[in-house]
Write an enzyme that holds these catalytic residues in place. Sequence first.
Site, PDB file in Angstrom:
ATOM      1  N   HIS A  56      23.792  15.639  13.741  1.00 39.07           N
ATOM      2  CA  HIS A  56      24.492  16.381  12.695  1.00 39.07           C
ATOM      3  C   HIS A  56      24.021  16.004  11.313  1.00 39.07           C
ATOM      4  CE1 HIS A  56      27.916  18.160  15.144  1.00 39.07           C
ATOM      5  NE2 HIS A  56      27.191  19.110  14.612  1.00 39.07           N
TER       6      HIS A  56
ATOM      7  N   ARG B 188      12.467  45.202  17.231  1.00 36.32           N
ATOM      8  CA  ARG B 188      12.467  44.900  18.666  1.00 36.32           C
ATOM      9  C   ARG B 188      13.604  45.675  19.324  1.00 36.32           C
ATOM     10  NH1 ARG B 188      13.361  38.808  20.408  1.00 36.32           N
ATOM     11  NH2 ARG B 188      15.524  39.157  19.845  1.00 36.32           N
TER      12      ARG B 188
ATOM     13  N   GLU C 122       6.376  36.232  25.473  1.00 32.48           N
ATOM     14  CA  GLU C 122       7.375  35.158  25.561  1.00 32.48           C
ATOM     15  C   GLU C 122       7.333  34.497  26.920  1.00 32.48           C
ATOM     16  OE1 GLU C 122      11.082  36.269  23.166  1.00 32.48           O
ATOM     17  OE2 GLU C 122      10.781  38.013  24.429  1.00 32.48           O
TER      18      GLU C 122
ATOM     19  N   ASN D 291      10.071  30.671  20.906  1.00 34.79           N
ATOM     20  CA  ASN D 291      11.286  30.036  21.432  1.00 34.79           C
ATOM     21  C   ASN D 291      11.321  30.200  22.949  1.00 34.79           C
ATOM     22  OD1 ASN D 291      11.846  29.893  18.709  1.00 34.79           O
ATOM     23  ND2 ASN D 291      13.221  31.640  18.727  1.00 34.79           N
ATOM     24  N   ASP D 292      11.160  31.448  23.394  1.00 30.98           N
ATOM     25  CA  ASP D 292      11.185  31.685  24.838  1.00 30.98           C
ATOM     26  C   ASP D 292       9.895  31.208  25.492  1.00 30.98           C
ATOM     27  OD1 ASP D 292      13.697  32.708  25.592  1.00 30.98           O
ATOM     28  OD2 ASP D 292      13.260  34.535  24.480  1.00 30.98           O
TER      29      ASP D 292
ATOM     30  N   ARG E  36      16.570  26.817  27.023  1.00 31.93           N
ATOM     31  CA  ARG E  36      16.690  26.539  25.586  1.00 31.93           C
ATOM     32  C   ARG E  36      18.130  26.342  25.132  1.00 31.93           C
ATOM     33  NH1 ARG E  36      14.904  32.372  22.907  1.00 31.93           N
ATOM     34  NH2 ARG E  36      16.113  31.875  21.075  1.00 31.93           N
TER      35      ARG E  36
ATOM     36  N   CYS F 187       6.737  35.174  15.858  1.00 34.50           N
ATOM     37  CA  CYS F 187       8.066  35.409  15.292  1.00 34.50           C
ATOM     38  C   CYS F 187       9.099  34.419  15.807  1.00 34.50           C
ATOM     39  CB  CYS F 187       8.517  36.840  15.529  1.00 34.50           C
ATOM     40  SG  CYS F 187       8.712  37.230  17.268  1.00 34.50           S
TER      41      CYS F 187
HETATM   42  C1  PEP Z   1      11.576  33.990  20.688  1.00 33.51           C
HETATM   43  O1  PEP Z   1      11.913  33.908  21.873  1.00 33.51           O
HETATM   44  O2  PEP Z   1      10.796  33.197  20.135  1.00 33.51           O
HETATM   45  C2  PEP Z   1      12.098  35.075  19.854  1.00 33.51           C
HETATM   46  C3  PEP Z   1      11.639  35.293  18.645  1.00 33.51           C
HETATM   47  O3  PEP Z   1      13.124  35.818  20.371  1.00 33.51           O
HETATM   48  P1  PEP Z   1      14.636  35.272  20.466  1.00 33.51           P
HETATM   49  O4  PEP Z   1      14.705  33.959  19.741  1.00 33.51           O
HETATM   50  O5  PEP Z   1      15.482  36.336  19.853  1.00 33.51           O
HETATM   51  O6  PEP Z   1      14.804  35.150  21.942  1.00 33.51           O
HETATM   52 MG    MG Z   2      12.922  35.610  22.777  1.00 38.63          MG
END
Ligand code: PEP
Ligand code: MG
Length: 574
Positions: free
Chosen positions: A192, A331, A420, A443-444, A454, A491
């Site tokens: 935190h 998207r 992804e 991220n994915d 995640r 992204c």
């Molecule tokens: C990702 O997965 O990196 C992405 C941009 O999509 P989201 O975070 O919305 O799953």
């Molecule tokens: Mg994603």
Amino acid sequence: MSIQTNDENTVLRGAGIGQGVAVGTVLRMSAPLPEPSDQPSSRTPHEEKARVREAVAAVAADLRERASTVEGTAADVLEAQSMMAEDSTLADDVASRIDSGRTAERAVFEGFAVFRDMLKDLGGYMGERAGDLDDVSQRVVAALQGQPAPGVPQSDQPFVLVAHDLAPADTALLDLTKVLGLVTTEGGPTSHTAILAREKSIVAIVGAAGAERLSDGDEVIVDAAAGTVTISPTEDQRSAALRRIEERAAALSGGVEPGALADGTAIPLLANLGSAEGAEAALAAGAEGVGLFRTEFLFLDQRMAPTVEQQREQYVKLLSAFGGGRKVVVRVLDAGADKPLEFLNDAHEDNPALGLRGLRSLRANEDILREQLTALAEADARTDADLWVMAPMVSTIEETRYFTELGREYGLKTVGVMVEVPSAALLADRILQVADFASIGTNDLTQYTLAADRLLGSVAGFQDPWHPAVLRLIGEVGAAGAASGKPVGICGEAAADPLLAVVLVGLGATTLSMSPAALADVRLSLKRYTLGEARSLAETALAADGAAEAREAVRAAADRFTTSPAPDRNETAQ
Ligand code: PEP
Ligand code: MG
């Protein structure tokens, strides 16, 4: 995290939060309260329990009161702490310790410690909440002893605050006109303290081993980008740091130049948005367009699918804000594990991240997808932004073909896919023969490459896009983009890490999209390196064994590049 001593001074290393630099003198947090004595109580259990009830109520009320004076994450953290103080399981544990003869102070100390250890054992996100519980325990013990709660020292002069692990309650209320920077011995990048420091733009290093040897009055340079604390800096180091502070302040206040490398290579910097309302702030931060518009965020609380008219209105609003031919990548609805949409995927799944999500769930409800494409095409016809449309969680060439053909059926000019899933990255060359562009969702892609949910704190350590396996996949997509002449954007959150952003460009990314707050730092970082250097840094990262090693190796290599003026380096590191 380590301590290094060179010819000039001692350098502590930890996890840097943000990109800032601070120069100042140290003031330490007051030492934690001593451990309460374990001598048996001379009071009755009834009296001791009453004392605990009173102290807990006072601490919880104080935390709630502090929560009401702040907003956002700070308020949430303080509220959560006030609830921890009044947790009934903890209260029962403390009461039974009092029944066996402990003083109120000792029973609170022991009871909270047991729960703290349980959280620590869970590791990850839960483990990092252990510090929150320690802080509550100290506050209750201080209240029982009639002492002031341990906290931030008061000073008329600005200072660098050094603490064991700053309590969230203290971080939330730091006086930003006085605290130049923050260094803690404990804590990780998702503690935190770190979350609040990021939110408040405090220059911070957490988990800096050896920080306990810092004394009041020591002069230090806190460099969050490098993750270092330099003790007793030389005059040269001091002036270099002050120069960087000025340079960053200027870059953050200007902030509207297009993204570019030191050699002039354009890298458009775009914004990730979840509603048209964010457009103004994104433009003010210098966004050159939108790289990811998450349409599902518009309809998360709806039970029924949005109508064409409802959607068109939103898209027209967004596209109008980026008129004049600016690029806007929308998207289509991405329903999934973390963002369920009742009207798209209501069925229970044991492993939702691997289930009917993204394009898969749209395909299972093709009428909803067709309505969305209709609304997008109509909004496009009424505005003059450059609309690109893409599908989430595409894992095969067949899906790519399906989506691009459908998009073109609705007259959409530029139709692409998100990368992804590792399968899509590995087949990027063939995917880009079909799609107009690829946008990498790191991220994915990280979640699926490292097989780490995640959303799960216990495996959060795997969720690091610096991992060479993730970078290698990104490199595949970059190479496919270069060979086909098609754009490859990023992204995911990785694009918002200023140094990783350079590596991503070195791997072939042609645009970067991020939350608007990150744009200025990424813009500044790109300007420090040529394309040849970005490629060389990418090679360095790919050659590392793990995420931490890649980050460290790139930091060290990047420092060497930035010590010579950029125009002289255009021919280096091809
Ligand atoms: C990702 O997965 O990196 C992405 C941009 O999509 P989201 O975070 O919305 O799953
Ligand atoms: Mg994603």
